[in-house]
Scaffold this active site. Structure first.
Site, PDB file in Angstrom:
ATOM      1  N   GLU A  94     -11.418  31.914 -13.848  1.00  0.00           N
ATOM      2  CA  GLU A  94     -12.009  31.852 -15.564  1.00  0.00           C
ATOM      3  C   GLU A  94     -11.089  31.492 -15.478  1.00  0.00           C
ATOM      4  OE1 GLU A  94     -12.933  36.028 -16.057  1.00  0.00           O
ATOM      5  OE2 GLU A  94     -14.923  35.734 -14.486  1.00  0.00           O
ATOM      6  N   HIS A  99      -6.590  33.139 -11.901  1.00  0.00           N
ATOM      7  CA  HIS A  99      -7.921  33.075 -12.052  1.00  0.00           C
ATOM      8  C   HIS A  99      -9.073  32.607 -12.068  1.00  0.00           C
ATOM      9  CE1 HIS A  99     -12.401  35.823 -12.760  1.00  0.00           C
ATOM     10  NE2 HIS A  99     -11.631  36.719 -12.112  1.00  0.00           N
ATOM     11  N   LYS A 120     -11.659  41.880 -17.755  1.00  0.00           N
ATOM     12  CA  LYS A 120     -11.595  40.362 -18.449  1.00  0.00           C
ATOM     13  C   LYS A 120     -11.533  41.191 -20.027  1.00  0.00           C
ATOM     14  CE  LYS A 120     -13.980  39.619 -14.727  1.00  0.00           C
ATOM     15  NZ  LYS A 120     -14.606  38.315 -14.041  1.00  0.00           N
ATOM     16  N   GLY A 180     -19.448  37.881 -10.888  1.00  0.00           N
ATOM     17  CA  GLY A 180     -20.608  38.067 -12.489  1.00  0.00           C
ATOM     18  C   GLY A 180     -21.761  37.828 -12.125  1.00  0.00           C
ATOM     19  N   GLU A 214     -11.893  34.934  -3.829  1.00  0.00           N
ATOM     20  CA  GLU A 214     -13.419  35.387  -5.076  1.00  0.00           C
ATOM     21  C   GLU A 214     -13.646  34.180  -5.378  1.00  0.00           C
ATOM     22  OE1 GLU A 214     -11.927  38.457  -7.926  1.00  0.00           O
ATOM     23  OE2 GLU A 214     -11.458  37.151  -9.283  1.00  0.00           O
ATOM     24  N   ASN A 228     -10.426  44.265 -13.104  1.00  0.00           N
ATOM     25  CA  ASN A 228     -10.085  42.739 -13.568  1.00  0.00           C
ATOM     26  C   ASN A 228     -10.976  43.034 -15.377  1.00  0.00           C
ATOM     27  OD1 ASN A 228      -9.819  41.385 -15.231  1.00  0.00           O
ATOM     28  ND2 ASN A 228     -10.623  39.528 -13.573  1.00  0.00           N
ATOM     29  N   SER A 258     -18.341  40.710  -7.341  1.00  0.00           N
ATOM     30  CA  SER A 258     -19.592  41.349  -7.759  1.00  0.00           C
ATOM     31  C   SER A 258     -19.555  43.001  -6.441  1.00  0.00           C
ATOM     32  CB  SER A 258     -21.309  40.599  -7.332  1.00  0.00           C
ATOM     33  OG  SER A 258     -21.858  39.633  -8.177  1.00  0.00           O
TER      34      SER A 258
HETATM   35  P1  PGA Z   1     -16.984  41.071 -10.765  1.00  0.00           P
HETATM   36  O1  PGA Z   1     -15.578  40.384 -11.158  1.00  0.00           O
HETATM   37  O2  PGA Z   1     -16.916  41.955 -10.065  1.00  0.00           O
HETATM   38  O3  PGA Z   1     -18.183  40.914 -11.925  1.00  0.00           O
HETATM   39  O4  PGA Z   1     -17.751  39.469  -9.737  1.00  0.00           O
HETATM   40  C1  PGA Z   1     -15.166  39.807 -10.136  1.00  0.00           C
HETATM   41  C2  PGA Z   1     -13.193  39.023 -10.823  1.00  0.00           C
HETATM   42  O5  PGA Z   1     -13.627  38.100 -11.709  1.00  0.00           O
HETATM   43  O6  PGA Z   1     -12.499  39.698 -10.771  1.00  0.00           O
END
Ligand code: PGA
Length: 251
Positions: free
Chosen positions: A95, A93, A12, A171, A165, A10, A208
């Site tokens: 976010e 997601h 983003k 992140g 997740e 992903n 992560s």
């Molecule tokens: P990250 O993000 O690997 O940077 O923690 C994962 C995601 O948001 O799908």
């Protein structure tokens, strides 16, 4: 049945169209296809046309989608617009839920719209840190799956993947331990088996994921893939995660 792994990146709000195109080419050159391995990247909308037809080893998804087919919805992208550009769509997601205030009802409508358009949704669910600390993780996940998957029927189940997740792990550099992830994955597996008996729905872990932890996460019984944010932005780290999957497939 042999194992299968779905390794998804992903991106983003990163990468221009030219950067995306170069990345997909370089990524395809960095790993060999193997039975049971699916690799997909989810670039921004503005890159989707640029990454078409580059290499069948790297599948393409979108990060979001509105559920109406067309209309006065300034700034939105519809299933009809995505149909010929992508195979997958991320739905719900964290976010999107947290920053853009998408509720469970919106997520459900988006999920049903992806299915109606013949696309494959990757439904993201996960708990916040206060929810985990209050012992409410499994309740939260159950609630999200119940409402987000309402109305899915019959053969549609075969096109769905779920990504667990934990929001506190996205992140932050703080990933769930393989045991913590496995516990929730097993719970999700049980719920999905009740809803859609006979369908082995892929359940990805996200939060992560890095080359250093991907092998251990992917070795867990109910983890059938990973959804990678930060570490999917560099060919080196993303292809190293793909290699964890290949190792476990014996390829
Ligand atoms: P990250 O993000 O690997 O940077 O923690 C994962 C995601 O948001 O799908």
């Amino acid at each position: 049945m042999g194992r299968e792994y779905f390794i998804a990146g992903n991106w983003k709000m990163f990468k221009t169209a030219a950067e995306s195109r170069r990345f997909v080419r370089d990524l395809a050159a960095a790993f060999t296809a193997a039975p049971g391995l699916t690799v997909a990247v989810f670039p921004p909308f503005t890159s989707l046309a640029a990454v078409q037809g580059l290499d069948p080893k790297v599948r393409i998804g979108a990060q979001n989608m509105f559920y109406e087919e067309k209309g006065a919805f300034t700034g939105e992208i519809s299933p009809l617009m995505l149909k010929d550009l992508v195979e997958y769509v991320l739905v719900g997601h964290s976010e999107r839920r947290e920053i853009f205030h998408e509720g469970d009802e919106d997520v459900n409508q988006k999920l049903l719209a992806t299915l109606k358009a013949g696309l494959k949704p990757v439904l993201c669910v996960g708990e916040t840190l206060p929810e985990r600390e209050a012992g409410r993780t499994l309740d939260k996940i159950r609630g999200q799956l119940e409402s987000n998957l309402a109305g899915v029927a019959g053969s549609q189940w075969a096109r769905i993947a779920v990504a667990y997740e934990p929001i506190w792990a996205i992140g932050t550099g703080r990933n769930a331990t393989p045991e913590q992830a496995q516990e929730v994955h097993r719970f999700i597996r049980g719920l999905l088996e009740d809803k859609a008996p006979g369908n082995r729905i892929q359940i990805l872990y996200g939060g992560s994921v890095k080359p250093e932890n991907s092998l251990e996460l992917l070795s867990q019984e109910d983890i059938s893939g990973v959804l990678v944010g930060g570490a999917s932005l560099k060919v080196e780290s993303f292809s190293a995660i793909i290699r964890s999957g290949l190792t476990l497939l014996g390829a």
